[in-house]
Write a protein that holds these residues in place. Structure first.
Motif, PDB file in Angstrom:
ATOM      1  N   VAL A  66      12.209  -5.299   9.083  1.00 25.65           N
ATOM      2  CA  VAL A  66      12.908  -4.979   7.840  1.00 25.65           C
ATOM      3  C   VAL A  66      12.547  -3.566   7.432  1.00 25.65           C
ATOM      4  CG1 VAL A  66      13.222  -5.599   5.422  1.00 25.65           C
ATOM      5  CG2 VAL A  66      12.870  -7.394   7.137  1.00 25.65           C
ATOM      6  N   VAL A  67      13.550  -2.706   7.380  1.00 23.32           N
ATOM      7  CA  VAL A  67      13.326  -1.315   7.005  1.00 23.32           C
ATOM      8  C   VAL A  67      13.484  -1.183   5.499  1.00 23.32           C
ATOM      9  CG1 VAL A  67      14.098   1.059   7.334  1.00 23.32           C
ATOM     10  CG2 VAL A  67      14.219  -0.590   9.234  1.00 23.32           C
ATOM     11  N   PRO A  68      12.490  -0.662   4.790  1.00 29.20           N
ATOM     12  CA  PRO A  68      12.608  -0.525   3.337  1.00 29.20           C
ATOM     13  C   PRO A  68      13.699   0.455   2.956  1.00 29.20           C
ATOM     14  CG  PRO A  68      10.682   0.643   4.152  1.00 29.20           C
ATOM     15  CD  PRO A  68      11.220  -0.153   5.300  1.00 29.20           C
ATOM     16  N   PRO A  69      14.286   0.292   1.779  1.00 31.34           N
ATOM     17  CA  PRO A  69      15.327   1.222   1.333  1.00 31.34           C
ATOM     18  C   PRO A  69      14.794   2.650   1.327  1.00 31.34           C
ATOM     19  CG  PRO A  69      15.184  -0.690  -0.125  1.00 31.34           C
ATOM     20  CD  PRO A  69      14.028  -0.766   0.804  1.00 31.34           C
ATOM     21  N   SER A  70      15.685   3.577   1.584  1.00 29.19           N
ATOM     22  CA  SER A  70      15.278   4.973   1.680  1.00 29.19           C
ATOM     23  C   SER A  70      14.744   5.509   0.363  1.00 29.19           C
ATOM     24  CB  SER A  70      16.460   5.827   2.150  1.00 29.19           C
ATOM     25  OG  SER A  70      17.561   5.667   1.264  1.00 29.19           O
ATOM     26  N   ASP A  71      15.190   4.913  -0.779  1.00 31.99           N
ATOM     27  CA  ASP A  71      14.744   5.406  -2.074  1.00 31.99           C
ATOM     28  C   ASP A  71      13.437   4.753  -2.520  1.00 31.99           C
ATOM     29  OD1 ASP A  71      15.803   2.916  -2.397  1.00 31.99           O
ATOM     30  OD2 ASP A  71      16.882   3.366  -4.249  1.00 31.99           O
ATOM     31  N   GLN A  72      12.862   3.902  -1.701  1.00 33.99           N
ATOM     32  CA  GLN A  72      11.610   3.248  -2.051  1.00 33.99           C
ATOM     33  C   GLN A  72      10.454   4.222  -1.819  1.00 33.99           C
ATOM     34  OE1 GLN A  72      11.012  -0.607  -0.368  1.00 33.99           O
ATOM     35  NE2 GLN A  72       8.787  -0.490  -0.522  1.00 33.99           N
ATOM     36  N   PRO A  73       9.628   4.471  -2.843  1.00 36.92           N
ATOM     37  CA  PRO A  73       8.542   5.439  -2.675  1.00 36.92           C
ATOM     38  C   PRO A  73       7.525   4.938  -1.667  1.00 36.92           C
ATOM     39  CG  PRO A  73       8.303   4.220  -4.740  1.00 36.92           C
ATOM     40  CD  PRO A  73       9.631   3.866  -4.169  1.00 36.92           C
ATOM     41  N   PRO A  74       6.945   5.838  -0.884  1.00 35.68           N
ATOM     42  CA  PRO A  74       5.932   5.415   0.091  1.00 35.68           C
ATOM     43  C   PRO A  74       4.691   4.909  -0.621  1.00 35.68           C
ATOM     44  CG  PRO A  74       6.006   7.811  -0.080  1.00 35.68           C
ATOM     45  CD  PRO A  74       7.161   7.295  -0.890  1.00 35.68           C
ATOM     46  N   LYS A  75       3.931   4.088   0.075  1.00 32.32           N
ATOM     47  CA  LYS A  75       2.703   3.576  -0.513  1.00 32.32           C
ATOM     48  C   LYS A  75       1.655   4.678  -0.562  1.00 32.32           C
ATOM     49  CE  LYS A  75       3.127  -1.343   0.476  1.00 32.32           C
ATOM     50  NZ  LYS A  75       2.432  -2.550   0.988  1.00 32.32           N
ATOM     51  N   ARG A  76       0.840   4.630  -1.602  1.00 37.73           N
ATOM     52  CA  ARG A  76      -0.257   5.564  -1.739  1.00 37.73           C
ATOM     53  C   ARG A  76      -1.450   5.052  -0.946  1.00 37.73           C
ATOM     54  NH1 ARG A  76       0.374   9.446  -5.199  1.00 37.73           N
ATOM     55  NH2 ARG A  76      -1.871   9.829  -5.162  1.00 37.73           N
ATOM     56  N   GLN A  77      -2.330   5.935  -0.577  1.00 35.83           N
ATOM     57  CA  GLN A  77      -3.527   5.564   0.168  1.00 35.83           C
ATOM     58  C   GLN A  77      -4.765   6.045  -0.580  1.00 35.83           C
ATOM     59  OE1 GLN A  77      -3.147   7.138   4.142  1.00 35.83           O
ATOM     60  NE2 GLN A  77      -1.849   5.444   4.814  1.00 35.83           N
ATOM     61  N   LEU A  78      -5.810   5.212  -0.512  1.00 32.34           N
ATOM     62  CA  LEU A  78      -7.047   5.527  -1.205  1.00 32.34           C
ATOM     63  C   LEU A  78      -8.215   5.057  -0.350  1.00 32.34           C
ATOM     64  CD1 LEU A  78      -8.577   6.420  -3.809  1.00 32.34           C
ATOM     65  CD2 LEU A  78      -8.339   4.046  -4.601  1.00 32.34           C
ATOM     66  N   MET A  79      -9.208   5.918  -0.151  1.00 30.44           N
ATOM     67  CA  MET A  79     -10.400   5.529   0.585  1.00 30.44           C
ATOM     68  C   MET A  79     -11.291   4.699  -0.332  1.00 30.44           C
ATOM     69  SD  MET A  79     -12.063   5.577   3.412  1.00 30.44           S
ATOM     70  CE  MET A  79     -11.427   6.924   4.413  1.00 30.44           C
ATOM     71  N   VAL A  80     -11.495   3.448   0.057  1.00 27.93           N
ATOM     72  CA  VAL A  80     -12.325   2.525  -0.712  1.00 27.93           C
ATOM     73  C   VAL A  80     -13.431   2.040   0.207  1.00 27.93           C
ATOM     74  CG1 VAL A  80     -12.409   0.353  -1.978  1.00 27.93           C
ATOM     75  CG2 VAL A  80     -10.401   1.826  -2.176  1.00 27.93           C
ATOM     76  N   GLY A  81     -14.634   2.552   0.025  1.00 30.26           N
ATOM     77  CA  GLY A  81     -15.726   2.192   0.925  1.00 30.26           C
ATOM     78  C   GLY A  81     -15.389   2.642   2.330  1.00 30.26           C
ATOM     79  N   GLU A  82     -15.362   1.689   3.261  1.00 30.06           N
ATOM     80  CA  GLU A  82     -15.065   2.012   4.661  1.00 30.06           C
ATOM     81  C   GLU A  82     -13.579   1.832   4.995  1.00 30.06           C
ATOM     82  OE1 GLU A  82     -17.498  -0.587   6.887  1.00 30.06           O
ATOM     83  OE2 GLU A  82     -19.404   0.329   6.267  1.00 30.06           O
ATOM     84  N   PHE A  83     -12.793   1.468   4.000  1.00 26.71           N
ATOM     85  CA  PHE A  83     -11.398   1.130   4.266  1.00 26.71           C
ATOM     86  C   PHE A  83     -10.455   2.119   3.605  1.00 26.71           C
ATOM     87  CE2 PHE A  83     -13.930  -2.758   4.118  1.00 26.71           C
ATOM     88  CZ  PHE A  83     -13.633  -3.321   5.348  1.00 26.71           C
ATOM     89  N   ILE A  84      -9.318   2.305   4.277  1.00 35.23           N
ATOM     90  CA  ILE A  84      -8.214   3.030   3.654  1.00 35.23           C
ATOM     91  C   ILE A  84      -7.284   1.984   3.054  1.00 35.23           C
ATOM     92  CG2 ILE A  84      -6.231   4.529   4.028  1.00 35.23           C
ATOM     93  CD1 ILE A  84      -7.717   5.830   6.321  1.00 35.23           C
TER      94      ILE A  84
END
Length: 314
Positions: A66-84
């Motif tokens: 399933v391809v998200p709609p083109s107008d859907q904003p990309p997800k943000r990323q945050l470094m939390v401990g050892e995980f992105i």
């Protein structure tokens, strides 16, 4: 239901991935009983002599990407401990930051005035809860996908109000359904040549009608106990939440709750009605829930467990 400050939604949520449309196939592979015309006799209707075909392994079809709609904003990323950690950010008119975790991951809803730095700090503050809930969600999703789907044949066992009922398939001149609480049998009368898709839709419609009637009755009972009035009620088919209550007292309950026992249904109803007085999940909110449903903690945990045990139906 809307979470408060960096508080969290206390309900256990469940979702189902959309299944690939199955090839249309007849419900019946052999002639079955034809329902006789109604008579004055009080004798119970005949039981279908339909014998289910031998069970055969059905290969799992790969799900389409399933391809998200083109107008859907990309997800943000945050470094939390050892995980992105990836999360979806939504802006709203709410006064505080709210967190929601479903099969798509973490969703953060924040006021427009809150900066990205403040949102990231709120996530880090809640990181242990967020990471544990994401892990729990992945495990539950994997467990659901491992369960074989219901075989839509005569004699199939379906969950209803905390126990199984037996599906009976009959052929008649028109589509209709009836439930016998004494024998715990749901009879589905379908026209000759009916497909499995039609059968599934008829069973779903029966579930939803049963849910509407029961939920309205229980809403009235608990609204009177709490001394509140709700504006309106409707059924939800949401995959990620059991219910919701808006600021203008509009309540929606997931019809799939009809699979569970009445005490668990009552818990969700008590939960949503309590939001009329407390639109948050503060200590005062839980005190309000406890005033009309003292066993809410046990019910919340049992609801989580029962949701994991549900077979794949629709």
């Amino acid at each position: 239901m809307k979470p408060a400050s960096p508080d969290v939604n206390q309900l256990d949520l469940f979702g189902r991935e959309a299944q690939s449309p199955a090839a249309v196939k007849p419900v019946y592979t052999a002639p079955v009983w034809t329902v006789p015309a109604p008579s004055a006799s009080n004798s119970p209707p005949p039981v279908s002599p339909y014998v289910a075909p031998p069970a055969t392994a059905v290969p799992v079809k790969p799900r389409a990407l399933v391809v998200p709609p083109s107008d859907q904003p990309p997800k943000r990323q945050l470094m939390v401990g050892e995980f992105i950690l990836e999360y979806e950010l939504r802006r709203s008119t709410r006064r505080s930051i709210g967190f929601m975790i479903d099969d798509d991951g973490l969703r953060v809803t924040a006021p427009k005035r809150i900066s990205i730095a403040e949102i990231d700090n709120a996530i880090r503050t809640k990181q242990h809860w967020i990471l544990s809930k994401l892990k729990e969600r992945r495990e539950r999703r994997a467990a659901r996908l491992e369960k074989p789907p219901i075989e839509w044949i005569d004699g199939a066992q379906l969950p209803y109000l905390g126990a199984d009922i037996t599906l009976r398939l009959l052929v008649g001149g028109r589509n209709r359904s009836s439930y016998n609480p004494a024998t715990r049998e749901l009879s589905m009368v379908l026209v000759p040549g009916a497909t499995e898709t039609l059968l599934r839709e008829r069973v779903k419609a029966w579930y939803q009608q049963e849910a509407k009637v029961l939920f309205e009755q229980r809403l009235d009972v608990y609204a009177e106990r709490l001394g509140v009035r709700y504006h309106s009620f409707g059924l939800s088919s949401a995959g990620t939440r059991w219910g919701s209550c808006t600021a203008d007292r509009k309540i929606r309950l997931n019809w799939k709750l009809i699979h569970f026992s009445q005490p668990l249904i009552d818990y969700v109803i008590a939960h949503e009605l309590s939001h009329i007085l407390e639109m948050n999940h503060s200590a005062q909110f839980w005190n309000t829930v406890g005033s009309i449903y003292p066993e809410y903690e046990e019910a919340k945990n049992l609801l989580r467990k029962r949701a994991q045990e549900l077979p794949v139906l629709f």
